[in-house]
Design a protein around this motif. Structure first.
Motif, PDB file in Angstrom:
ATOM      1  N   ALA A   1       0.915  -1.195  -0.042  1.00 29.13           N
ATOM      2  CA  ALA A   1      -0.012  -0.012   0.046  1.00 29.13           C
ATOM      3  C   ALA A   1       0.957   1.275   0.054  1.00 29.13           C
ATOM      4  O   ALA A   1       0.629   2.363  -0.575  1.00 29.13           O
ATOM      5  N   LYS A   2       2.178   1.022   0.693  1.00 33.73           N
ATOM      6  CA  LYS A   2       2.872   2.387   0.698  1.00 33.73           C
ATOM      7  C   LYS A   2       3.907   2.449  -0.666  1.00 33.73           C
ATOM      8  O   LYS A   2       4.701   3.126  -0.706  1.00 33.73           O
ATOM      9  N   LYS A   3       3.656   1.528  -1.332  1.00 34.04           N
ATOM     10  CA  LYS A   3       4.519   1.268  -2.919  1.00 34.04           C
ATOM     11  C   LYS A   3       5.886   1.066  -2.726  1.00 34.04           C
ATOM     12  O   LYS A   3       6.677   1.141  -3.457  1.00 34.04           O
ATOM     13  N   ASP A   4       5.939   0.276  -1.447  1.00 33.85           N
ATOM     14  CA  ASP A   4       7.480  -0.341  -1.178  1.00 33.85           C
ATOM     15  C   ASP A   4       7.285  -1.471  -1.642  1.00 33.85           C
ATOM     16  O   ASP A   4       7.336  -2.478  -0.725  1.00 33.85           O
ATOM     17  N   TYR A   5       7.528  -1.795  -2.894  1.00 29.63           N
ATOM     18  CA  TYR A   5       7.328  -3.200  -3.536  1.00 29.63           C
ATOM     19  C   TYR A   5       8.395  -4.096  -3.106  1.00 29.63           C
ATOM     20  O   TYR A   5       8.298  -5.445  -3.064  1.00 29.63           O
ATOM     21  N   ASN A   6       9.624  -3.706  -2.916  1.00 25.97           N
ATOM     22  CA  ASN A   6      10.585  -4.468  -2.510  1.00 25.97           C
ATOM     23  C   ASN A   6      10.451  -5.136  -1.292  1.00 25.97           C
ATOM     24  O   ASN A   6      10.636  -6.416  -1.024  1.00 25.97           O
ATOM     25  N   GLU A   7      10.096  -4.313  -0.150  1.00 25.11           N
ATOM     26  CA  GLU A   7       9.716  -4.886   1.286  1.00 25.11           C
ATOM     27  C   GLU A   7       8.559  -5.747   1.147  1.00 25.11           C
ATOM     28  O   GLU A   7       8.524  -6.770   1.893  1.00 25.11           O
ATOM     29  N   ALA A   8       7.625  -5.283   0.271  1.00 23.60           N
ATOM     30  CA  ALA A   8       6.300  -6.311   0.053  1.00 23.60           C
ATOM     31  C   ALA A   8       6.577  -7.713  -0.381  1.00 23.60           C
ATOM     32  O   ALA A   8       6.241  -8.709   0.204  1.00 23.60           O
ATOM     33  N   TYR A   9       7.596  -7.526  -1.387  1.00 26.78           N
ATOM     34  CA  TYR A   9       7.834  -8.762  -1.956  1.00 26.78           C
ATOM     35  C   TYR A   9       8.637  -9.752  -0.910  1.00 26.78           C
ATOM     36  O   TYR A   9       8.332 -11.002  -0.794  1.00 26.78           O
ATOM     37  N   ASN A  10       9.402  -9.195   0.017  1.00 26.16           N
ATOM     38  CA  ASN A  10       9.978 -10.108   1.153  1.00 26.16           C
ATOM     39  C   ASN A  10       9.150 -10.657   1.849  1.00 26.16           C
ATOM     40  O   ASN A  10       9.310 -11.800   2.239  1.00 26.16           O
ATOM     41  N   TYR A  11       8.404  -9.720   2.321  1.00 28.78           N
ATOM     42  CA  TYR A  11       7.358 -10.442   3.313  1.00 28.78           C
ATOM     43  C   TYR A  11       6.472 -11.636   2.369  1.00 28.78           C
ATOM     44  O   TYR A  11       6.073 -12.335   3.479  1.00 28.78           O
ATOM     45  N   TYR A  12       5.991 -11.269   1.433  1.00 27.80           N
ATOM     46  CA  TYR A  12       5.137 -12.315   0.774  1.00 27.80           C
ATOM     47  C   TYR A  12       6.005 -13.693   0.623  1.00 27.80           C
ATOM     48  O   TYR A  12       5.322 -14.765   0.684  1.00 27.80           O
ATOM     49  N   THR A  13       7.224 -13.482   0.354  1.00 25.77           N
ATOM     50  CA  THR A  13       8.279 -14.473   0.389  1.00 25.77           C
ATOM     51  C   THR A  13       8.060 -15.159   1.523  1.00 25.77           C
ATOM     52  O   THR A  13       8.180 -16.680   1.700  1.00 25.77           O
ATOM     53  N   LYS A  14       8.357 -14.492   2.767  1.00 28.52           N
ATOM     54  CA  LYS A  14       8.230 -15.282   4.149  1.00 28.52           C
ATOM     55  C   LYS A  14       7.034 -15.858   4.260  1.00 28.52           C
ATOM     56  O   LYS A  14       7.027 -16.933   4.896  1.00 28.52           O
ATOM     57  N   ALA A  15       5.842 -15.440   4.029  1.00 30.80           N
ATOM     58  CA  ALA A  15       4.433 -15.871   4.075  1.00 30.80           C
ATOM     59  C   ALA A  15       4.505 -17.313   3.250  1.00 30.80           C
ATOM     60  O   ALA A  15       3.945 -18.420   3.791  1.00 30.80           O
ATOM     61  N   ILE A  16       4.966 -17.118   2.130  1.00 35.70           N
ATOM     62  CA  ILE A  16       5.015 -18.292   1.165  1.00 35.70           C
ATOM     63  C   ILE A  16       6.022 -19.422   1.943  1.00 35.70           C
ATOM     64  O   ILE A  16       5.604 -20.764   1.977  1.00 35.70           O
ATOM     65  N   ASP A  17       6.882 -19.069   2.439  1.00 37.42           N
ATOM     66  CA  ASP A  17       7.876 -19.880   2.960  1.00 37.42           C
ATOM     67  C   ASP A  17       7.214 -20.744   4.183  1.00 37.42           C
ATOM     68  O   ASP A  17       7.282 -22.005   4.478  1.00 37.42           O
ATOM     69  N   MET A  18       6.350 -19.923   5.082  1.00 37.98           N
ATOM     70  CA  MET A  18       5.437 -20.436   6.034  1.00 37.98           C
ATOM     71  C   MET A  18       4.458 -21.326   5.511  1.00 37.98           C
ATOM     72  O   MET A  18       4.255 -22.324   6.306  1.00 37.98           O
ATOM     73  N   CYS A  19       3.861 -20.980   4.534  1.00 39.80           N
ATOM     74  CA  CYS A  19       2.728 -21.758   4.045  1.00 39.80           C
ATOM     75  C   CYS A  19       2.595 -21.927   2.522  1.00 39.80           C
ATOM     76  O   CYS A  19       1.872 -21.170   1.903  1.00 39.80           O
ATOM     77  N   PRO A  20       3.472 -22.724   1.846  1.00 40.67           N
ATOM     78  CA  PRO A  20       3.595 -22.689   0.345  1.00 40.67           C
ATOM     79  C   PRO A  20       2.409 -23.402  -0.309  1.00 40.67           C
ATOM     80  O   PRO A  20       2.479 -23.277  -1.678  1.00 40.67           O
ATOM     81  N   LYS A  21       1.496 -23.747   0.324  1.00 44.19           N
ATOM     82  CA  LYS A  21       0.284 -24.223  -0.203  1.00 44.19           C
ATOM     83  C   LYS A  21      -0.886 -22.997  -0.532  1.00 44.19           C
ATOM     84  O   LYS A  21      -2.034 -23.494  -0.900  1.00 44.19           O
ATOM     85  N   ASN A  22      -0.565 -22.158   0.110  1.00 41.57           N
ATOM     86  CA  ASN A  22      -1.722 -20.914  -0.107  1.00 41.57           C
ATOM     87  C   ASN A  22      -1.595 -19.980  -1.372  1.00 41.57           C
ATOM     88  O   ASN A  22      -0.441 -19.367  -1.544  1.00 41.57           O
ATOM     89  N   ALA A  23      -2.658 -20.378  -2.181  1.00 43.56           N
ATOM     90  CA  ALA A  23      -2.619 -19.700  -3.527  1.00 43.56           C
ATOM     91  C   ALA A  23      -2.665 -18.039  -3.325  1.00 43.56           C
ATOM     92  O   ALA A  23      -1.982 -17.351  -4.097  1.00 43.56           O
ATOM     93  N   SER A  24      -3.309 -17.359  -2.329  1.00 43.99           N
ATOM     94  CA  SER A  24      -3.205 -16.121  -2.394  1.00 43.99           C
ATOM     95  C   SER A  24      -1.795 -15.307  -2.064  1.00 43.99           C
ATOM     96  O   SER A  24      -1.581 -14.191  -2.498  1.00 43.99           O
ATOM     97  N   TYR A  25      -0.856 -16.088  -1.389  1.00 46.02           N
ATOM     98  CA  TYR A  25       0.394 -15.606  -1.140  1.00 46.02           C
ATOM     99  C   TYR A  25       0.994 -15.472  -2.488  1.00 46.02           C
ATOM    100  O   TYR A  25       1.836 -14.459  -2.680  1.00 46.02           O
ATOM    101  N   TYR A  26       1.022 -16.378  -3.289  1.00 48.82           N
ATOM    102  CA  TYR A  26       1.618 -16.514  -4.717  1.00 48.82           C
ATOM    103  C   TYR A  26       1.022 -15.359  -5.668  1.00 48.82           C
ATOM    104  O   TYR A  26       1.588 -14.549  -6.069  1.00 48.82           O
ATOM    105  N   GLY A  27      -0.511 -15.169  -5.305  1.00 52.17           N
ATOM    106  CA  GLY A  27      -0.886 -14.032  -6.099  1.00 52.17           C
ATOM    107  C   GLY A  27      -0.405 -12.689  -5.779  1.00 52.17           C
ATOM    108  O   GLY A  27      -0.308 -11.932  -6.511  1.00 52.17           O
TER     109      GLY A  27
END
Length: 529
Positions: free
Chosen positions: A40-66
């Motif tokens: 939302a703050k348009k800090d896409y690099n940090e957003a990418y890092n946290y979404y990656t962490k979410a995927i690492d914690m739960c790799p079967k969640n489609a919304s995280y990949y989206g």
């Protein structure tokens, strides 16, 4: 006991901390929320890092990949975004909102092809569509801005580049686009400064390097051409301007000026058709270039293409309503009006600056050339045409031999205003009153006596001073065997012929006399001895 305790310590150190599924999901959701906040703050690099962490914690969640696919699109990493989008669909068939990643890649591919084809409008269209899905992609913005500059939409291109430079003042691509806009607006010195700055940020920036080289070469050639022109070396100036035109066909404004400059050189070299062509090329490149219209209009005036000159001056005056432009238009309109009248100078075959004697001599020559009696043996059609030309010659002489009428004619005033337009009517009337055959019948009578050849017996402009007695005396005083009665008859006939002639026929009488004399001599010489 101690050993057991030691063993317990070792066991605690090596035992992994495993989270149950519920705890992992909760932590993944936390990472996702943090990613959403950065997105939302348009800090896409940090957003990418946290979404990656979410995927690492739960790799079967489609919304995280989206979510990560959306972030990658904002970062312009479309191939990676497509991979995440496809993975989200594999995990959840209903999760299709990121299928646009494929469309964006397709737009990019089309844009690259169209850029090579120089179809810049289509590139701008593709980038606009792509930016709807990736509004923060600098690469798309730069490509769009570059194409806008190529299309001459400089304010739009500069706006895009400036927005990028506000966020990243070291962006070499944005610096290049800013320089490109200035370069195409013929602000070459400022453009070079931006190109140099872009090359400092990215020494291997190929486009900035080429543009900088072209800008410097164009500036040097143009200045050398201007110098040669000022020194009067028009041939060298022409060559330099031509070389400058070959440097960069995309630089529309500078090339328009170069074409106009070369047109000026051609006008100095009196290559007026080439000058008109150069000025035409200039206004094709820049239809607001007043100087090119003025130069072309002057060339049209010099080549007597007055309608075209009026059209160009009207264009100039509509754009810049100055007194000077109004006067130029008025002069062209006057010349156009004059060109639609008979060209009396052309009829007599003399220049517009011809002297009175030159006009008189030309008149005698043309009048004798087209005199109807010289074409009495021709067809009716030829006789009619020659008679028409003979009348026009008389009409032309009537106007050009009279200083007042000539002045009015030269200034473009209507000769009808004060009854000055001879228009063929006066010439026709004069010819109708004048019996040329009667005059030429009189000449052989005079030539019957060879000794009668003399200036006193040739009717002319000043012969009205001679009365019958003076002409009779001239005839009787000649070395011929004529009685006083014959002399009197010849004199009277001569004066009657003279009176029947229009004033504008007087100058050709000596020529007609000479022609008739030559014809009589030929006839006599052809007779057997």
């Amino acid at each position: 006991m101690a050993a057991a305790a030691e063993c317990d310590v070792v066991m605690a150190a090596t035992e992994p901390e495993l989270l149950d599924d519920e705890e992992a999901k909760r932590e993944a959701e936390t990472f996702k929320e943090q990613g959403n906040a950065y997105y939302a703050k348009k800090d896409y690099n940090e957003a990418y890092n946290y979404y990656t962490k979410a995927i690492d914690m739960c790799p079967k969640n489609a919304s995280y990949y989206g979510n990560r696919a959306a972030t990658l699109m904002m970062l312009g990493r479309f191939r990676e975004a497509l991979g995440d989008a496809q993975q989200s669909v594999r995990l959840d068939d209903s999760f299709v909102r990121f299928k646009n990643a494929n469309a964006v890649m397709e737009y990019e591919k089309i844009a690259e092809t169209d850029f090579e084809k120089r179809d810049f409008r289509k590139v701008v269209f593709c980038m606009d569509r792509a930016l709807e899905f990736a509004p923060a992609c600098h690469r798309f913005k730069i490509l769009k801005a570059e194409c806008l500059a190529m299309l001459g939409r400089y304010p739009e291109a500069q706006s895009v580049a400036s927005d990028i430079l506000r966020m990243d003042s070291t962006n070499a691509d944005a610096l290049y686009v800013r320089g490109l806009c200035l370069y195409y607006e013929d602000c070459i010195e400022k453009a070079v400064q931006f190109f140099v700055q872009a090359l400092r940020m990215a020494p291997d920036h190929e486009k900035a390097c080429i543009a900088c080289r072209n800008a410097k070469a164009l500036k040097a050639k143009k200045e050398d051409g201007n110098k040669a022109f000022k020194e009067g070396n028009y041939k060298l100036a022409y060559e330099l301007y031509t070389e400058a035109l070959g440097i960069d066909p995309n630089n529309i404004k500078t090339n328009a000026k170069l074409y106009c400059n070369r047109g000026t050189v051609n006008s100095k070299l009196r290559k007026l058709d080439d000058a008109i062509e150069d000025c035409t090329n200039a206004v094709k490149l820049d239809d607001t270039y007043i100087k090119a219209y003025l130069r072309r209009a002057q060339c049209y005036m010099d080549t007597e293409q007055y309608e075209e000159a009026v059209r160009d001056y009207e264009k100039v005056y509509q754009t810049e309503k100055t007194k000077e432009h109004k006067q130029l238009l008025k002069n062209a309109q006057l010349e156009l009006k004059k060109s639609k009248r008979k060209d009396y100078y052309k009829i007599l075959g003399v220049d517009k600056n011809a002297s009175e004697d030159e006009i008189k001599k030309a008149y005698r020559k043309r009048a004798l050339m087209h005199h109807p009696d010289r074409h009495s043996g021709a067809s009716a059609e030829v006789q009619k045409e020659e008679e028409k030309k003979f009348k026009e010659v008389g009409e032309a002489f009537t106007i050009l031999s009279d200083p007042k009428k000539k002045t009015r004619y030269d200034s473009g005033q209507d000769l009808d205003e004060e009854g000055m337009n001879m228009g063929g009517e006066l010439a026709g009337a004069a010819w109708g009153e004048f019996d040329s055959r009667r005059m030429l019948e009189f000449f052989p009578k005079m030539l019957q006596r060879e000794s009668l050849f003399g200036p006193n017996l040739i009717p002319g402009p000043n012969s009205n001073r001679h009365g019958v007695k003076q002409m009779q005396s001239s005839v009787a005083g000649s070395q011929c065997a004529v009685s006083s009665e014959e002399a009197s008859t010849l004199a009277r006939e001569g004066l009657e012929v003279q009176k029947s002639m229009a004033p504008w026929l007087m100058p050709i009488i000596p020529a007609l006399w000479e022609a008739e004399a030559s014809r009589s001599l030929e006839i006599r010489s052809s007779r057997p001895a």
